[in-house]
Every structure is written in structure tokens, then in C-alpha cells.
Write an enzyme that holds these catalytic residues in place. Structure first.
Site, short mmCIF file in Angstrom:
data_model
loop_
_atom_site.label_atom_id
_atom_site.label_comp_id
_atom_site.label_asym_id
_atom_site.label_seq_id
_atom_site.Cartn_x
_atom_site.Cartn_y
_atom_site.Cartn_z
N ARG A 64 11.59 88.68 47.50
CA ARG A 64 12.84 89.43 47.69
C ARG A 64 13.73 89.41 46.46
O ARG A 64 14.59 90.27 46.29
CB ARG A 64 13.57 88.93 48.94
CG ARG A 64 12.87 89.35 50.22
CD ARG A 64 13.57 88.83 51.46
NE ARG A 64 13.58 87.39 51.53
CZ ARG A 64 12.57 86.64 52.00
NH1 ARG A 64 11.47 87.22 52.44
NH2 ARG A 64 12.65 85.34 52.02
N GLU A 101 9.44 71.98 52.60
CA GLU A 101 9.69 71.12 53.75
C GLU A 101 8.41 70.38 54.14
O GLU A 101 8.43 69.18 54.40
CB GLU A 101 10.16 72.00 54.90
CG GLU A 101 11.30 71.39 55.68
CD GLU A 101 11.81 72.36 56.71
OE1 GLU A 101 11.73 73.59 56.48
OE2 GLU A 101 12.28 71.88 57.74
P1 AMP Z 1 14.38 77.01 48.76
O1 AMP Z 1 13.30 76.71 47.76
O2 AMP Z 1 14.42 76.07 49.90
O3 AMP Z 1 15.75 77.18 48.10
O4 AMP Z 1 14.00 78.40 49.43
C1 AMP Z 1 14.32 79.58 48.81
C2 AMP Z 1 13.29 80.66 49.02
O5 AMP Z 1 12.82 80.71 50.36
C3 AMP Z 1 13.91 82.00 48.73
O6 AMP Z 1 12.96 82.79 48.02
C4 AMP Z 1 14.25 82.56 50.08
O7 AMP Z 1 13.98 83.93 50.12
C5 AMP Z 1 13.38 81.80 51.07
N1 AMP Z 1 14.14 81.23 52.19
C6 AMP Z 1 14.34 79.91 52.44
N2 AMP Z 1 15.04 79.71 53.55
C7 AMP Z 1 15.32 80.94 54.05
C8 AMP Z 1 16.04 81.42 55.19
N3 AMP Z 1 16.64 80.59 56.06
N4 AMP Z 1 16.14 82.76 55.36
C9 AMP Z 1 15.56 83.61 54.49
N5 AMP Z 1 14.86 83.23 53.40
C10 AMP Z 1 14.73 81.90 53.18
#
Ligand code: AMP
Length: 176
Positions: A64, A101
Site C-alpha cells: 500500500r 508478531e
Molecule cells: P509494522 O511493521 O508492525 O509497523 O506493520 C506495518 C505494515 O503492516 C504496513 O505495511 C501496514 O500496511 C501493515 N499493517 C500492520 N498493522 C496493520 C493494521 N492494523 N491495519 C492495516 N495495515 C496494517
């Protein structure tokens, strides 16, 4: 931009509980994308941030981050670089592992995507735990880019992702 537009964007983000797995509330941005005025307004938020700054390239995160990042790069008349999940880029890559996670993931960048010393901004739709964008920051620096800022439409503040990106400045427009 009028705060009402930011409020309209916030109202358009759809919460989808238990996607992609139980306990996660997925922030669905497709209602913004499908609406011409809202999509433009979301891109304008990024563009306002960049006015008057010297930026050489936008790096967007799979998938995205491509939607927002490429529109921003087009409008600024600068290059766009995709940072992709492992195995998707055809040429030689640098890669960085990071933890999710559950388990591990890996991001890749073409070794010639950024020229040493270029001023880079990193764009994605959403900052959650920061693992993805921290590995993106590592890769950008590894190939010699200077990461000015990491910018997100949405930030899940309760996950403290911006701490993982320090000392890179983090900007977000819709905070939860
Ligand atoms: P992180 O590495 O945990 O910061 O996750 C970020 C990536 O995962 C981004 O590319 C987001 O598009 C996706 N992502 C993580 N959590 C969500 C969520 N609750 N809703 C939508 N996209 C998420």
C-alpha cells in the site's frame, strides 16, 4: 488543509476486526482510494509536508506504500523506488530481516535503486509496530541513501512504532 478534510479521511478509514487474524483490527484504506476527492486529499497531505524541501526519491513499502508513494513521486517529478517483500524484485538486492508478531519477514531493495547521498523519504499507509519501516530504513541507509523522514497516512500510536525508527523523524496524519 482544512481540518474537516482530515476528519473526512479519518471517517473513511474502515476498521475490519479480526483481519488478517484474530485480535488485529485492520485499518482498511480502500474507501479512501475509491473516492477521487479523498484520494487526492490524502496525497495532498504528503505533498504539503514536502513543499520547499529538496528530496531526490520516494521509497514506498510493499504494497500500500506504492499507492501513496508513487502518486507523491509523480507530483514532485522525482523517482519512486519500491521496497518489496522477499523474492519479488528481479535484479540484485540488499535485504533486511525483521520480526513480526509471529516469526520473521524480509524486505528487499535493488542495489542500484538509490545513489549514494540521495535525500530519501519513506512512505507507507500505516505505522504499526515499526518493524517493517525500521528494516526499510536500514536498507535505505545500507545502499547509501540519506533518510530524511518516514511518513505515514495512519499511525497506531499505542504500538510505539516511531521509537523503532529513531532517530529518523516520523510524520503521520491520522493517529489512533
Ligand atoms: P509494522 O511493521 O508492525 O509497523 O506493520 C506495518 C505494515 O503492516 C504496513 O505495511 C501496514 O500496511 C501493515 N499493517 C500492520 N498493522 C496493520 C493494521 N492494523 N491495519 C492495516 N495495515 C496494517
Amino acid at each position: 488543509m482544512a481540518s474537516t478534510m482530515t476528519e473526512q479521511l479519518r471517517a473513511a478509514v474502515r476498521d475490519v476486526p479480526d483481519f488478517p487474524k484474530k485480535g488485529i483490527v485492520f485499518k482498511d484504506i480502500t474507501p479512501i482510494l475509491k473516492d477521487g476527492a479523498l484520494f487526492r486529499a490524502s496525497i495532498d497531505l504528503f505533498l504539503e509536508r514536502f513543499r520547499g524541501k529538496k528530496i531526490d526519491k520516494v521509497v514506498g513499502i510493499d504494497a500500500r506504500g506504492f499507492l501513496f508513494g508513487s502518486a507523491v513521486a509523480y507530483e514532485l517529478g522525482i523517482g519512486f523506488v519500491p521496497l518489496r517483500k522477499k523474492g519479488r524484485l528481479p535484479y540484485k538486492t540488499e535485504s533486511a530481516k525483521y520480526s513480526l508478531e509471529y516469526g520473521e519477514a524480509e524486505m528487499e531493495l535493488h542495489i542500484d535503486a538509490i545513489t549514494r547521498g540521495e535525500q530519501i523519504v519513506l512512505i507507507d499507509d500505516l505505522l504499526a509496530t515499526g518493524g517493517t519501516s525500521a528494516s526499510a530504513a536500514t536498507l535505505i541507509k545500507k545502499v547509501g541513501g540519506e533518510l530524511l523522514e518516514a511518513i505515514f497516512l495512519i499511525e497506531l500510536e499505542f504500538l510505539h512504532g516511531r521509537e523503532k525508527l529513531a532517530p529518523t523523524p516520523v510524520i503521520s496524519f491520522l493517529k489512533y
